[in-house]
Scaffold this motif. Structure first.
Motif, short mmCIF file in Angstrom:
data_model
loop_
_atom_site.label_atom_id
_atom_site.label_comp_id
_atom_site.label_asym_id
_atom_site.label_seq_id
_atom_site.Cartn_x
_atom_site.Cartn_y
_atom_site.Cartn_z
N UNK A 1 -3.81 9.16 -15.96
CA UNK A 1 -4.68 8.04 -15.60
C UNK A 1 -3.86 6.76 -15.49
N UNK A 2 -4.52 5.69 -15.07
CA UNK A 2 -3.79 4.42 -14.96
C UNK A 2 -4.76 3.24 -14.99
N UNK A 3 -4.20 2.08 -15.32
CA UNK A 3 -4.89 0.80 -15.21
C UNK A 3 -4.13 -0.01 -14.18
N UNK A 4 -4.83 -0.60 -13.23
CA UNK A 4 -4.13 -1.33 -12.17
C UNK A 4 -4.87 -2.62 -11.82
N UNK A 5 -4.13 -3.54 -11.25
CA UNK A 5 -4.68 -4.80 -10.73
C UNK A 5 -4.06 -5.06 -9.37
N UNK A 6 -4.89 -5.38 -8.40
CA UNK A 6 -4.43 -5.68 -7.04
C UNK A 6 -4.93 -7.06 -6.63
N UNK A 7 -4.13 -7.74 -5.83
CA UNK A 7 -4.58 -9.03 -5.31
C UNK A 7 -4.00 -9.25 -3.92
N UNK A 8 -4.73 -10.03 -3.14
CA UNK A 8 -4.28 -10.44 -1.81
C UNK A 8 -3.82 -11.88 -1.91
N UNK A 9 -2.55 -12.12 -1.61
CA UNK A 9 -1.99 -13.46 -1.73
C UNK A 9 -2.39 -14.37 -0.60
N UNK A 10 -1.98 -15.63 -0.68
CA UNK A 10 -2.27 -16.60 0.37
C UNK A 10 -1.59 -16.22 1.68
N UNK A 11 -0.50 -15.45 1.58
CA UNK A 11 0.19 -15.02 2.78
C UNK A 11 -0.50 -13.83 3.45
N UNK A 12 -1.56 -13.30 2.80
CA UNK A 12 -2.29 -12.17 3.37
C UNK A 12 -1.76 -10.82 2.95
N UNK A 13 -0.66 -10.77 2.19
CA UNK A 13 -0.09 -9.51 1.75
C UNK A 13 -0.73 -9.07 0.43
N UNK A 14 -0.92 -7.76 0.30
CA UNK A 14 -1.57 -7.21 -0.90
C UNK A 14 -0.51 -6.58 -1.81
N UNK A 15 -0.60 -6.90 -3.10
CA UNK A 15 0.34 -6.37 -4.09
C UNK A 15 -0.45 -5.76 -5.24
#
Length: 308
Positions: A124-138
């Motif tokens: 299993x895993x715990x994750x966090x994703x976000x879309x930056x101001x540049x539009x790229x997702x990390x």
């Protein structure tokens, strides 16, 4: 001559008109120059500034997950199930926090003399994703006791490695320590501000598995990115086999690690037969190897916010 007088233009009037035209032209040129500068900044400077801002935000998220890992390690080592640990995820745009109880990844321990009864561990895993101001997702994730990072256009990579350790216990035993991290439930929260989450340890179980002769460790997953991550785990596990002061290691070839006594008596070997398979072979058919499996089960998710 009145008509000629009316049509005549004085030198002072021509001079004033030329001056006014120069002012207008100069002002227009300044506007054009400002537009050019603004266009260059928008094309070059703004993306670079947004990229820098995204990198700083990603560093904050990495630190949050490293704190999460540290908290999980402390709870597991102390077997502290009475405490909750609160963690604040940084303020960022389009943040999604999720807990996946089963990613589809499977770690198997298969003994030669008991192939039908393999020990299979779900990852299993715990994750966090976000879309930056540049539009790229990390994305940053905590999986199997390690933290890994994925940025746009790149494969995920470990920041701290997963916990999988193979070590000699005595001349007649091999121990595989798998600090398996499990989660009680699936959950997901999202937002654009600071997200408070909580972490608690439900239980820790330890059991010992036995097999005679040899065993195989294998990882399987439908996710190619997860397989790539575990290729690194298997390589690092083979290379960092604990030897202490009693044992020594040698490399008969680039795929094999041989564990020996200080007198160079072979005990067992670890061979990476493919990127996601480790083969453990003892030196004699009578060697009894044992596997220590330690499993920690956590609950994690959105924190309850109490307003005064």
């Amino acid at each position: 001559y009145p008509v000629d007088t009316m049509l005549s233009t004085s030198p002072e009037r021509v001079k004033n008109e030329d001056t006014a035209s120069s002012v207008v032209i100069g002002f227009v040129l300044l506007l054009v120059l400002a537009a050019v500068v603004l266009g260059v900044w928008a094309a070059v400077g703004l993306p670079e500034q947004l990229k820098t801002q995204d990198e700083q935000t990603l560093e904050q998220l990495e630190r949050s997950f490293l704190q999460y890992k540290l908290a999980a390690d402390i709870l597991r080592i102390d077997e502290e199930s009475a405490a909750d640990v609160g963690i604040i995820l940084p303020n960022m745009q389009g943040l999604t926090y999720s807990v996946t109880k089963d990613t589809g990844g499977r770690l198997s321990i298969i003994a030669d003399d008991d192939v039908e009864n393999a020990t299979v561990i779900s990852i299993g895993k715990v994750s966090a994703e976000f879309t930056g101001f540049s539009g790229e997702r990390s994305a940053v994730a905590y999986e199997a006791g390690g933290v890994h990072l994925k940025t746009a256009g790149s494969n995920p990579a470990w920041i701290t490695p997963a916990m999988l350790q193979i070590s000699p216990v005595d001349p007649t035993a091999v121990q595989i320590e798998i600090n398996q991290i499990s989660f009680a439930d699936d959950t997901e929260i999202s937002g654009s501000g600071h997200l408070p989450v909580t972490l608690s340890l439900k239980e820790v179980t330890t059991k010992v598995l036995y097999w005679k002769d040899n065993a195989t460790l294998r990882f399987e997953s439908p996710d190619p990115e997860q397989r790539k991550l575990w290729e690194a785990v298997f390589f690092e596990t083979k290379e960092r086999t604990a030897k202490g002061t009693v044992y020594r290691t040698a490399h008969p070839d680039s795929f094999t690690l041989l564990v020996q006594t200080q007198e160079r008596i072979p005990l067992f070997s670890i061979r990476q037969t493919d990127p996601l398979t480790l083969r453990i072979e003892t030196s004699t058919n009578t060697t009894l190897s044992r596997v220590g499996l330690r499993e920690a089960i956590y609950e994690t998710g959105p924190a309850e916010i109490i307003y005064a």
